[in-house]
Design a protein around this motif. Structure first.
Motif, PDB file in Angstrom:
ATOM      1  N   LEU A 121       0.882  -1.164   0.000  1.00  0.00           N
ATOM      2  CA  LEU A 121       0.000   0.000   0.000  1.00  0.00           C
ATOM      3  C   LEU A 121       0.917   1.210   0.000  1.00  0.00           C
ATOM      4  N   ARG A 122       0.723   2.112  -0.959  1.00  0.00           N
ATOM      5  CA  ARG A 122       1.678   3.204  -1.165  1.00  0.00           C
ATOM      6  C   ARG A 122       1.011   4.576  -1.024  1.00  0.00           C
ATOM      7  N   VAL A 133       3.486   2.191   2.761  1.00  0.00           N
ATOM      8  CA  VAL A 133       2.925   2.567   4.063  1.00  0.00           C
ATOM      9  C   VAL A 133       2.318   1.375   4.799  1.00  0.00           C
ATOM     10  N   ALA A 134       2.113   0.267   4.076  1.00  0.00           N
ATOM     11  CA  ALA A 134       1.560  -0.932   4.709  1.00  0.00           C
ATOM     12  C   ALA A 134       1.724  -2.126   3.778  1.00  0.00           C
ATOM     13  N   LEU A 160      -7.112  -1.866   8.237  1.00  0.00           N
ATOM     14  CA  LEU A 160      -6.016  -1.030   8.730  1.00  0.00           C
ATOM     15  C   LEU A 160      -6.455   0.405   9.003  1.00  0.00           C
ATOM     16  N   GLY A 161      -7.601   0.793   8.440  1.00  0.00           N
ATOM     17  CA  GLY A 161      -8.046   2.175   8.575  1.00  0.00           C
ATOM     18  C   GLY A 161      -7.159   3.135   7.804  1.00  0.00           C
ATOM     19  N   TYR A 165      -2.390   3.746  -2.518  1.00  0.00           N
ATOM     20  CA  TYR A 165      -2.419   3.192  -3.866  1.00  0.00           C
ATOM     21  C   TYR A 165      -1.894   1.757  -3.876  1.00  0.00           C
ATOM     22  N   VAL A 166      -2.532   0.921  -4.712  1.00  0.00           N
ATOM     23  CA  VAL A 166      -2.065  -0.453  -4.898  1.00  0.00           C
ATOM     24  C   VAL A 166      -2.083  -0.776  -6.385  1.00  0.00           C
TER      25      VAL A 166
END
Length: 247
Positions: A121-122, A133-134, A160-161, A165-166
């Motif tokens: 996750l960007r 970021v995740a 994750l709340g 971007y993916v």
């Protein structure tokens, strides 16, 4: 003979008529109308910063009346606009316009599907370790906010709340099909080998492995015009390869 009704008699008749009218009204089904249309709840989704709540349908610093962050919920009361929707933000206790590309809900759910490793996750539309970021894994649920980009989609991750971007190539509609989204390619070279590299450049110094004709790789990022990021199960490594030697 004409019979005259006294004032008291007329009053009694009117009372009986009024009572019948009330009884009929109560027996009839009633439709309650309100001044508000049916609303749909959405979750604010931004990769960074905030989503502006505005008093007009325009991108202008002067019309900002509030700031909404990832995870905030809004009730959409007018979705007729192509870009801006009118919403009510309960946290701010205000109504206004927001850009609809930053709203997500359960109607646009997808599931992560990776054969190995994770889907990053960007906070930007680029394949860089610095913007991760995740980590998302097979079966994780996301809600799509913006699917306009050809490679990276903006999503909200309920578990994750977080928003970000993916790579869309690793999302599937049905959770039961999470293994089917992996893109596999086969190496084909006329002679020699296909170099697996740690950078997008033709340089002997960045070679980290050798792939031969018939080897299979899993494509993890196909956004590059020449070099794709892949995972080689035989080598147990990820890196860049020239996409022109994959089929």
């Amino acid at each position: 003979m004409k019979k005259r009704f006294s004032t008291m008699q007329r009053s009694g008749v009117l009372k009986r008529i009024f009572t019948c009218v009330i009884a009929l009204a109560l027996a009839m089904p009633m439709t309650v109308q309100t001044g508000w249309a049916a609303t749909t709840s959405y979750t604010v989704t931004v990769a960074d910063g905030y989503l502006a709540l505005r008093n007009a349908k325009a991108y202008d610093d002067k019309n900002e009346i509030g700031k909404l962050y990832t995870g905030d919920t809004v009730d959409v009361t007018d979705s007729s606009g192509s870009t801006y929707w009118y919403v009510y933000a309960s946290r701010l206790k205000k109504s206004g316009y927001v850009n609809r590309r930053y709203l997500a809900n359960s109607s646009s759910e997808r599931y992560v599907s990776v054969k190995s490793g994770y889907l990053a996750l960007r906070n930007a539309k680029a394949f860089k370790s610095s913007n991760e970021v995740a980590e998302l894994y097979t079966g994780d649920k996301v809600q799509i906010a913006d699917a306009s980009d050809s490679t990276y989609w903006l999503v909200y991750v309920p578990g994750l709340g977080k928003g970000g971007y993916v790579n869309k190539d690793y999302l599937v509609k049905n959770k039961d099909n999470t293994a089917s989204a992996v893109v596999t390619k086969t190496v084909k070279v006329k002679s020699g080998y296909l170099a697996l590299r740690n950078a997008k450049a033709y340089d002997d110094a960045n070679e980290i492995g050798q792939l031969n004709t018939g080897d299979t790789v899993q494509v993890q990022d196909s956004s590059g015009s020449t070099y794709w990021y892949v995972y080689s199960s035989r080598l147990g490594k990820s890196g860049y390869v020239n996409k022109n030697y994959l089929q």
